[in-house]
Design an enzyme around this catalytic site. Structure first.
Site, mmCIF file in Angstrom:
data_model
loop_
_atom_site.group_PDB
_atom_site.id
_atom_site.type_symbol
_atom_site.label_atom_id
_atom_site.label_comp_id
_atom_site.label_asym_id
_atom_site.label_seq_id
_atom_site.Cartn_x
_atom_site.Cartn_y
_atom_site.Cartn_z
ATOM 1 N N ARG A 20 0.834 -1.207 0.000
ATOM 2 C CA ARG A 20 0.000 0.000 0.000
ATOM 3 C C ARG A 20 0.867 1.254 0.000
ATOM 4 N NH1 ARG A 20 -4.691 1.811 4.387
ATOM 5 N NH2 ARG A 20 -4.967 3.911 3.548
ATOM 6 N N ASN A 37 -10.698 -4.012 -1.451
ATOM 7 C CA ASN A 37 -10.561 -2.995 -2.490
ATOM 8 C C ASN A 37 -9.609 -3.439 -3.598
ATOM 9 O OD1 ASN A 37 -12.216 -0.796 -1.655
ATOM 10 N ND2 ASN A 37 -10.805 -0.427 0.039
ATOM 11 N N TYR A 60 -13.972 10.620 -2.003
ATOM 12 C CA TYR A 60 -13.040 10.195 -3.045
ATOM 13 C C TYR A 60 -13.101 11.100 -4.270
ATOM 14 C CZ TYR A 60 -12.106 5.905 -0.480
ATOM 15 O OH TYR A 60 -11.706 5.022 0.469
ATOM 16 N N CYS A 86 -19.136 -1.503 0.688
ATOM 17 C CA CYS A 86 -18.272 -0.369 1.039
ATOM 18 C C CYS A 86 -18.947 0.382 2.177
ATOM 19 C CB CYS A 86 -18.082 0.539 -0.173
ATOM 20 S SG CYS A 86 -17.025 1.983 0.127
ATOM 21 N N HIS A 98 -16.334 4.086 -4.820
ATOM 22 C CA HIS A 98 -15.415 5.206 -4.614
ATOM 23 C C HIS A 98 -15.553 6.270 -5.705
ATOM 24 C CE1 HIS A 98 -12.539 2.893 -1.705
ATOM 25 N NE2 HIS A 98 -13.800 2.916 -1.302
#
Length: 421
Positions: free
Chosen positions: A90, A144, A244, A164, A194
């Site tokens: 990440r 995700n 987002y 989500c 998102h």
């Protein structure tokens, strides 16, 4: 009832367990299996899970295992919450895109594509093993990028729904601002995972009174602060975008912000180390306050509500989920995965009708849907050219020289996770 969590060693898990204990009437789970290959995470998480249930008097049996096949055997539902490559991957997703002047984020843009490439093959392998172990089990994907992963699962014929926590977070926030019960607040939520907008906020259900104009008039400053967008933009749009959308509406500002501070991945990794130390304390028998800063707010309520509806029809009749478009948004392909209000029950999720969508939002949805189609192709079949095409299609990239540079970096940083590289 047996519920299996793949990625059960996640620091999120105590949030889920706390929800299962509090909401036992909605979802009477008798066995909860936490599956994870990382024993150093699984054991402290499993221990805390047992203590949470004991404190709240819940009789559910907790099983911890690294054996996916045994863990999924006989499961009624399997929840996916895994992170391929961990926080180290990440942090890379959040870092190397910035070198090219692009947003570094783990679920969208170039970083989101890297995560999809690492994740889709692993999830599909897990899903096939679940299908063999328990053919009728529902798969609930919280991993995700949820839209792309759910699309991969559905295309492969799995009984899957994507989840989500953005919508439930906004529902709870709006309920507090309106001094209403969360269950009385229905969102006209439309978009992709998102990439969503609240085009209405209704009291009393899908046909209730739309109070969004009054909400923005009375509480627009508070909503704008949470989104880190100007109040004037919300007034001009007349809708509430998810946070987002800041990556799109304020791209250059976000890039400057990200370059100026520690990555979110570094913050989360430090938080996770602290949480796992806390979880190992035999005196701890409730989820710690620190967990709220980890993210995933209201994840447990959303997960319990969805699984309850899928297994017994006892959950809320209408929920925001990720599922097949099937004509809901006529400007998108039927096999696209959209995030909308749906009627959820034992037969799955059926999207509710959506009024005509403003071209301002429909155009961006169509663009990102095309990217997701290309991203899924790259995840399934590999190849540098497929990666390049997906990046070139993404509205946060969109320039061929930038897409070339990002392609090189993505492959270099993810080679160990890409069978074809």
């Amino acid at each position: 009832m047996k519920l299996t969590v793949v990625g059960g060693g996640s620091t999120y898990t105590p949030e889920l367990v706390d929800g299962l204990a509090r909401l036992r009437d909605a979802l009477p789970v008798e066995e909860l299996v936490l599956v994870d290959p990382a024993a150093d995470r699984l054991e402290p998480v499993g221990g805390l899970a047992r203590r949470i249930l004991a404190r709240q008097g819940h009789p559910c049996r907790i099983v911890t295992t690294s054996d996916l096949d045994a863990g999924a055997d006989g499961a009624d539902a399997v929840l996916l919450q895994l992170r391929v490559g961990g926080q180290a991957a990440r942090e890379q997703d959040e870092t190397w895109p910035l070198e090219c002047g692009c947003v570094g984020q783990e679920t969208t843009g170039a970083g989101g594509l890297a995560k999809a490439l690492r994740t889709v093959p692993v999830v599909l392998d897990i899903a096939e093993r679940v299908r063999r172990a328990s053919p009728d089990a529902w798969i609930v994907d919280f991993t995700n990028p949820v839209g792309i992963v759910t699309r991969a699962l559905l295309r492969a014929g799995h009984r899957a729904v994507g989840l989500c926590n953005v919508a439930i977070g906004l529902q709870r926030k709006f309920a507090a601002l309106l001094d209403a019960e969360p269950g009385d607040v229905h969102l006209d939520h439309v978009g992709l995972n998102h990439l969503t907008w609240e085009t209405g906020v209704r009291l009393g259900g899908p046909g209730g009174t739309d109070v969004l104009p009054a909400l923005l008039a009375g509480h627009g400053d508070a909503v704008a602060r949470d989104l880190r967008l100007p109040r004037s933009l919300l007034d001009r749009l007349g809708v509430v975008p998810s946070y987002y959308l800041r990556y799109y509406y304020a791209h250059d500002e976000v890039v400057r912000d990200l370059r100026g501070g520690p990555s979110r991945a570094a913050e989360v990794a430090a938080m996770e180390r602290e949480l796992l130390t806390m979880y190992a304390d035999p005196a701890l028998d409730e989820k710690p306050a620190l967990l709220a800063r980890r993210g995933g707010a209201f994840y447990s309520e959303a997960a319990v509500d969805l699984v309850a509806a899928l297994l017994g029809g006892t959950g809320s009749p209408y929920q925001v989920v990720n599922t097949l478009n099937s004509g809901t948004l006529p400007f998108l392909p039927d096999d696209a995965v959209v995030e909308v209000q749906a009627a959820v029950g034992p037969e799955g999720a059926a999207p509710l009708p959506v009024p005509a969508v403003d071209p301002l939002y429909a155009g961006l949805m169509a663009n990102v849907t095309a990217y997701e189609d290309l991203a899924l192709g790259a995840a399934l079949h590999g190849g540098r050219e497929r990666v390049f095409r997906a990046l070139l299609a993404h509205p946060l990239v969109g320039r061929y020289a930038t897409a070339e540079a990002l392609t090189d970096r993505l492959i270099a940083h993810n080679r160990e996770h890409l069978a074809w590289a």
